[in-house]
Design a protein around this motif. Structure first.
Motif, mmCIF file in Angstrom:
data_model
loop_
_atom_site.group_PDB
_atom_site.id
_atom_site.type_symbol
_atom_site.label_atom_id
_atom_site.label_comp_id
_atom_site.label_asym_id
_atom_site.label_seq_id
_atom_site.Cartn_x
_atom_site.Cartn_y
_atom_site.Cartn_z
ATOM 1 N N VAL A 3 0.877 -1.180 0.000
ATOM 2 C CA VAL A 3 0.000 0.000 0.000
ATOM 3 C C VAL A 3 0.910 1.225 0.000
ATOM 4 O O VAL A 3 1.763 1.354 0.882
ATOM 5 C CB VAL A 3 -0.931 0.023 1.231
ATOM 6 C CG1 VAL A 3 -1.774 1.284 1.234
ATOM 7 C CG2 VAL A 3 -1.802 -1.233 1.276
ATOM 8 N N ARG A 4 0.741 2.076 -0.993
ATOM 9 C CA ARG A 4 1.539 3.295 -1.080
ATOM 10 C C ARG A 4 0.637 4.439 -1.511
ATOM 11 O O ARG A 4 -0.303 4.252 -2.260
ATOM 12 C CB ARG A 4 2.647 3.153 -2.121
ATOM 13 C CG ARG A 4 3.684 2.135 -1.770
ATOM 14 C CD ARG A 4 4.892 2.207 -2.696
ATOM 15 N NE ARG A 4 5.867 1.259 -2.226
ATOM 16 C CZ ARG A 4 6.189 0.130 -2.853
ATOM 17 N NH1 ARG A 4 5.623 -0.184 -4.005
ATOM 18 N NH2 ARG A 4 7.074 -0.683 -2.328
ATOM 19 N N ASN A 5 1.002 5.623 -1.099
ATOM 20 C CA ASN A 5 0.326 6.833 -1.545
ATOM 21 C C ASN A 5 1.314 7.636 -2.383
ATOM 22 O O ASN A 5 2.461 7.835 -1.971
ATOM 23 C CB ASN A 5 -0.151 7.657 -0.346
ATOM 24 C CG ASN A 5 -0.907 8.882 -0.794
ATOM 25 O OD1 ASN A 5 -0.310 9.833 -1.298
ATOM 26 N ND2 ASN A 5 -2.209 8.860 -0.606
ATOM 27 N N ILE A 6 0.881 8.088 -3.539
ATOM 28 C CA ILE A 6 1.781 8.786 -4.457
ATOM 29 C C ILE A 6 2.436 10.005 -3.808
ATOM 30 O O ILE A 6 3.599 10.305 -4.072
ATOM 31 C CB ILE A 6 1.052 9.147 -5.770
ATOM 32 C CG1 ILE A 6 2.069 9.518 -6.845
ATOM 33 C CG2 ILE A 6 0.012 10.242 -5.532
ATOM 34 C CD1 ILE A 6 1.499 9.550 -8.233
ATOM 35 N N GLU A 7 1.715 10.685 -2.948
ATOM 36 C CA GLU A 7 2.282 11.880 -2.307
ATOM 37 C C GLU A 7 3.510 11.541 -1.467
ATOM 38 O O GLU A 7 4.434 12.345 -1.371
ATOM 39 C CB GLU A 7 1.231 12.597 -1.469
ATOM 40 C CG GLU A 7 0.098 13.197 -2.288
ATOM 41 C CD GLU A 7 0.573 14.154 -3.386
ATOM 42 O OE1 GLU A 7 1.522 14.934 -3.158
ATOM 43 O OE2 GLU A 7 -0.018 14.115 -4.477
ATOM 44 N N SER A 8 3.534 10.346 -0.883
ATOM 45 C CA SER A 8 4.679 9.956 -0.058
ATOM 46 C C SER A 8 5.908 9.623 -0.896
ATOM 47 O O SER A 8 7.015 9.507 -0.362
ATOM 48 C CB SER A 8 4.311 8.758 0.826
ATOM 49 O OG SER A 8 4.168 7.585 0.033
ATOM 50 N N ARG A 10 6.756 11.474 -3.753
ATOM 51 C CA ARG A 10 7.282 12.689 -4.401
ATOM 52 C C ARG A 10 8.585 13.105 -3.729
ATOM 53 O O ARG A 10 8.698 13.102 -2.511
ATOM 54 C CB ARG A 10 6.272 13.827 -4.321
ATOM 55 C CG ARG A 10 5.039 13.572 -5.155
ATOM 56 C CD ARG A 10 4.152 14.805 -5.286
ATOM 57 N NE ARG A 10 2.835 14.431 -5.762
ATOM 58 C CZ ARG A 10 2.539 14.118 -7.018
ATOM 59 N NH1 ARG A 10 3.483 14.118 -7.924
ATOM 60 N NH2 ARG A 10 1.309 13.785 -7.367
ATOM 61 N N LEU A 26 5.302 3.787 -8.686
ATOM 62 C CA LEU A 26 4.620 3.253 -7.507
ATOM 63 C C LEU A 26 4.945 1.791 -7.242
ATOM 64 O O LEU A 26 5.042 1.370 -6.086
ATOM 65 C CB LEU A 26 3.105 3.450 -7.659
ATOM 66 C CG LEU A 26 2.666 4.900 -7.584
ATOM 67 C CD1 LEU A 26 2.259 5.419 -8.933
ATOM 68 C CD2 LEU A 26 1.551 5.062 -6.597
ATOM 69 N N GLU A 39 2.838 6.744 -12.435
ATOM 70 C CA GLU A 39 2.082 7.899 -12.897
ATOM 71 C C GLU A 39 3.097 8.865 -13.478
ATOM 72 O O GLU A 39 4.031 9.282 -12.784
ATOM 73 C CB GLU A 39 1.300 8.588 -11.785
ATOM 74 C CG GLU A 39 0.528 9.798 -12.324
ATOM 75 C CD GLU A 39 -0.276 10.538 -11.283
ATOM 76 O OE1 GLU A 39 -0.009 11.745 -11.094
ATOM 77 O OE2 GLU A 39 -1.160 9.915 -10.669
#
Length: 129
Positions: A3-8, A10, A26, A39
């Protein structure tokens, strides 16, 4: 489970920037999924020559407008909801008329730091592992 969030991602080693685009990776080869998932943001008014001789890629546009030109000169308009698959290692030119956000899947998976070489090719890094 991954589980990853793109903002983390950057500003980390998973964000690769070039003159024409920025790609946040990602999912990469070391995640052992058999593909990589990115992305990519294309900058407005840019043109990028690409030839993935080592990879297959599927791209889904989620924002912006542009076009892809095949090596034979055929042009396809790209806008949100458009998908294209480079199923034959197709040479092409990608033009962004506005900021474009693209979701990209690569097979084989990218390792992470790949950038296009002078021919638009991503190198194979650790191809046997």
């Amino acid at each position: 489970m991954i589980v990853r969030n793109i903002e983390s991602l950057r500003g980390t080693e998973r964000q690769i920037d070039s003159e024409n685009w920025s790609s946040i990776r990602l999912i990469l080869k070391d995640d052992n999924m058999g593909f990589s998932f990115h992305e990519t943001t294309l900058y407005p008014d840019t043109e990028t020559e690409i030839y993935y001789k080592n990879h297959l890629e599927t791209v889904y546009c989620i924002e912006g407008t542009g076009q892809i030109q095949e090596d034979d000169g055929t042009v396809h308009n790209i806008n949100p909801g458009t998908v294209y698959a480079l199923d034959k290692h197709d040479k092409h030119v990608l033009r962004a008329f506005s900021k474009m956000r693209m979701i990209c899947v690569f097979n084989p998976a990218l390792v992470g730091p790949e950038k296009h070489d002078e021919n638009g090719v991503y190198p194979l890094i650790n191809p046997g592992s």
